[in-house]
Design a protein around this motif. Structure first.
Motif, PDB file in Angstrom:
ATOM      1  N   LYS A  23       0.850  -1.014  -0.163  1.00  0.00           N
ATOM      2  CA  LYS A  23      -0.025   0.084   0.040  1.00  0.00           C
ATOM      3  C   LYS A  23       0.958   1.270   0.017  1.00  0.00           C
ATOM      4  O   LYS A  23       0.755   2.060  -0.675  1.00  0.00           O
ATOM      5  N   PHE A  24       2.024   1.085   0.716  1.00  0.00           N
ATOM      6  CA  PHE A  24       2.815   2.426   0.815  1.00  0.00           C
ATOM      7  C   PHE A  24       3.341   2.592  -0.611  1.00  0.00           C
ATOM      8  O   PHE A  24       3.438   3.676  -1.050  1.00  0.00           O
ATOM      9  N   LYS A  25       3.950   1.489  -1.158  1.00  0.00           N
ATOM     10  CA  LYS A  25       4.389   1.744  -2.237  1.00  0.00           C
ATOM     11  C   LYS A  25       3.539   2.396  -3.653  1.00  0.00           C
ATOM     12  O   LYS A  25       3.988   3.085  -4.387  1.00  0.00           O
ATOM     13  N   SER A  26       2.281   1.897  -3.435  1.00  0.00           N
ATOM     14  CA  SER A  26       1.374   2.234  -4.516  1.00  0.00           C
ATOM     15  C   SER A  26       1.035   3.760  -4.039  1.00  0.00           C
ATOM     16  O   SER A  26       0.396   4.374  -4.947  1.00  0.00           O
ATOM     17  N   MET A  27       1.375   4.212  -2.976  1.00  0.00           N
ATOM     18  CA  MET A  27       1.005   5.519  -2.543  1.00  0.00           C
ATOM     19  C   MET A  27       2.132   6.387  -2.818  1.00  0.00           C
ATOM     20  O   MET A  27       2.213   7.767  -2.959  1.00  0.00           O
ATOM     21  N   GLY A  28       3.292   5.782  -3.517  1.00  0.00           N
ATOM     22  CA  GLY A  28       4.373   6.607  -4.034  1.00  0.00           C
ATOM     23  C   GLY A  28       5.392   6.631  -2.823  1.00  0.00           C
ATOM     24  O   GLY A  28       6.541   7.608  -2.846  1.00  0.00           O
ATOM     25  N   ILE A  29       5.301   5.842  -1.833  1.00  0.00           N
ATOM     26  CA  ILE A  29       6.001   6.160  -0.481  1.00  0.00           C
ATOM     27  C   ILE A  29       7.309   4.927  -0.680  1.00  0.00           C
ATOM     28  O   ILE A  29       6.933   3.666  -0.742  1.00  0.00           O
ATOM     29  N   ASN A  30       8.226   5.265  -0.606  1.00  0.00           N
ATOM     30  CA  ASN A  30       9.407   4.399  -0.663  1.00  0.00           C
ATOM     31  C   ASN A  30       9.662   3.918   0.858  1.00  0.00           C
ATOM     32  O   ASN A  30       9.976   4.580   1.730  1.00  0.00           O
ATOM     33  N   PRO A  31       9.223   2.630   1.107  1.00  0.00           N
ATOM     34  CA  PRO A  31       9.619   1.913   2.598  1.00  0.00           C
ATOM     35  C   PRO A  31      11.021   1.842   3.014  1.00  0.00           C
ATOM     36  O   PRO A  31      11.095   1.554   4.075  1.00  0.00           O
ATOM     37  N   TYR A  32      11.657   1.815   1.998  1.00  0.00           N
ATOM     38  CA  TYR A  32      13.306   1.598   2.345  1.00  0.00           C
ATOM     39  C   TYR A  32      14.147   2.793   1.601  1.00  0.00           C
ATOM     40  O   TYR A  32      14.927   2.605   0.951  1.00  0.00           O
TER      41      TYR A  32
END
Length: 501
Positions: A23-32
RNA sequence: GGGCCGGUAGCUCAGUCGGUAGAGCAACGGCCUUUUAAGCCGUUGGUCCCAGGUUCGACCCCUGGCCGGCUCACCA
């Protein structure tokens, strides 16, 4: 591996965490993300402002950027509290929908988990209850956790998991971190102490063609290009003394030794020793040096000469108690004097202590076994036992007034041997004779007897000055200073049997 | 290697006489603007270490094995 990994994902908790990641990735947030800049480590801030309650003064600390692992998370409607922790400490952060915006607060912040690593920027304030808190105006996910941490209140107790996944132990159990910080400080103390006295730190081979310097069974390894077997060192001793021959007349080495023996709460196959050699000194000088080293260390690290170990009080105030090996057997071991001096009676005595005497021929070996059974565990306060039998000390120099006794001492604390030191045997011919006697023991089946090391004797033939040397077990010392019952508690990754499924 | 104890949900632990498994925390959904083991309502989650055996039926009893802890032996 693949299969078990797949099976694990069947677990709902793991699936939920993976879904958040997606979900974070799809929001454009890089989790790492690759980097995050901090202005301070947490401990710097909590230390500096621990007594500051004036709001203006706290604001003057400015806009801070801190980072750490989320250790607790308390959602409270439009506001939330969390604690983040780094190596130096932990601090509460205050996060509000008002400051971060509704979208960020609901869709990112509220999806964070305990265990995630975040960066938080903001200013300091005090909550109603007076806790120093960071009022966050920017929050960044720095590393998404994909497995749940152990439970927050009881922590991680399972001993096997604690050793196999030491990182979890370190995250969850604060005292564990303290143990290893103390271990690091002990090593610092030793290093500083020796350097201040003109010792130079060196590194000698861990892979040796002839393992020497102790009586122990070695590990064998193989070098492919040379096509030779090498042994992991059981002690650095013989190499360090070669360096003394070479003119490094005060040397020390802190490092691992490896002994292929049983594992117990007192023994790990690889363990850390400091060994040091001092030319133009004898074992008497090292007694004094040892007293200074340890008493200073204990006072510096524990703030007192007196410490508690497993319910016992141990007093490191110098000078330490000193007793000869012979006297210790009689006075502490309560062995009748006529027994100590008669090999036949000794053997009988040993048998009664349930010591297997069938393979023991040397009187010194008998005495050593009896010593272990009757004296060792009674030496609680630091005690120096000196003047050992020659036949269990193949590298130590004999006394000038009694060739059967060597100038050697061991230091015992809490019933355990912590240090072993002697005036080094520097007569090459005597050394060769001692090695030959050890070879004889080997032939009779003593796998721990010393091997012949011709190269070492050649070195001695070039002249080893009168020298005293000592080894101190860092692991056991750390156990005592951290009140740890098992050596595994002071070794980050103790040797365990590999897990098999 | 011997003896003793243990292995149950992600974690910490219960589980009665043998009748097919529970709590708290964590997770998920909802409410909540100063909490801190937050709280409240609801929901989900199990190869009971493995393999045999006994039994109508085994987390439970038996045998063997695996893993771990303590301890003795071995050993610094």
């Amino acid at each position: 591996m693949q299969e078990s990994h797949y099976q694990e994902l069947e677990n709902k908790i793991l699936k939920d965490l993976r879904e958040k990641l997606q979900k974070f990735k799809s929001m454009g947030i890089n989790p790492y993300p690759n980097r995050y800049r901090i202005t301070h480590r947490i401990g710097e801030i909590t230390e500096k402002y621990k007594d500051e309650f004036n709001e203006e003064k706290l604001k003057e600390a400015g806009h801070l950027s801190l980072a750490g692992r989320i250790m607790s998370l308390r959602f409270h409607g439009k506001i939330s509290f969390a604690h983040i922790k780094d190596q130096t400490g932990k601090i509460q952060i205050y996060v509000s929908k008002e400051k971060l915006g509704e979208n960020f607060y609901n869709n990112l912040f509220k999806k964070l988990d305990v265990g995630d690593i975040v960066g938080a920027k903001g200013t300091l304030f005090r909550t109603k209850t007076g806790e120093l808190t960071l009022d966050v105006d920017e929050l960044n996910l720095l590393s998404k956790i994909l497995r749940p941490l152990p439970e927050k209140w009881h922590g991680l107790k399972d001993v096997e998991t604690r050793y196999r996944q030491r990182y979890l132990d370190l995250i969850m159990n604060n005292h564990v971190k303290e143990v290893f910080i103390t271990r690091s400080r002990i090593i610092d103390c030793i290093r500083n102490f020796l350097k201040n006295r003109g010792f130079i730190e060196v590194e000698t081979p861990m892979m040796q063609p002839i393992p020497g310097g102790a009586n122990a069974r070695p590990f064998i390894t193989h070098h492919n290009a040379l096509d030779i077997d090498l042994y992991l060192r059981i002690a650095p001793e013989l190499y360090l003394k070669r360096l003394v021959v070479g003119g490094f007349d005060r040397v020390f080495e802190i490092g691992k030794c490896f002994r292929n023996e049983g594992i117990s709460s007192q023994h790990n196959p690889e363990f850390t020793m400091v060994e040091f050699y001092m030319a133009y000194a004898d074992y008497r000088d090292l007694m004094q040096l040892t007293e200074e080293l340890l008493s200073n260390m204990v006072r510096e690290i524990k703030g007192s000469y007196t410490i508690e170990y497993q319910g016992k009080t141990i007093n490191f105030t110098p000078p330490f108690k000193k007793i000869s090996f012979h006297e210790a057997l009689i006075e502490i071991g309560k062995i009748p004097k006529e027994v100590v001096e008669d090999k036949i009676k000794l053997k009988e005595f040993a048998r009664n202590l349930e010591i297997d005497v069938s393979k023991i021929e040397k009187k010194g070996k008998l005495l050593a076994e009896i010593f272990e059974k009757t004296v060792e565990d009674k030496l609680i306060d630091p005690t120096i036992v000196y003047d050992f039998p020659k036949d269990i000390s193949p590298l130590a120099k004999s006394r000038e007034d009694n060739p059967e006794i060597v100038e050697r001492f061991e230091l015992f604390i809490a019933g355990r041997e912590i240090a072993n030191a002697y005036t080094e045997l520097n007569d090459p011919d005597d050394q060769r004779d001692r090695f030959l006697k050890q070879l004889e023991e080997r032939r009779k089946g003593d796998e721990e007897a010393h091997m012949m090391d011709e190269d070492y004797i050649v070195a001695l033939e070039y002249g080893l000055p009168p020298t005293a040397g000592e080894g101190i077990g860092i692991d056991r010392l750390t156990m005592i200073l951290t009140d740890s019952p098992s050596v595994r508690d002071v070794i980050l990754f103790p040797t365990l049997r590999p897990e098999q499924k």
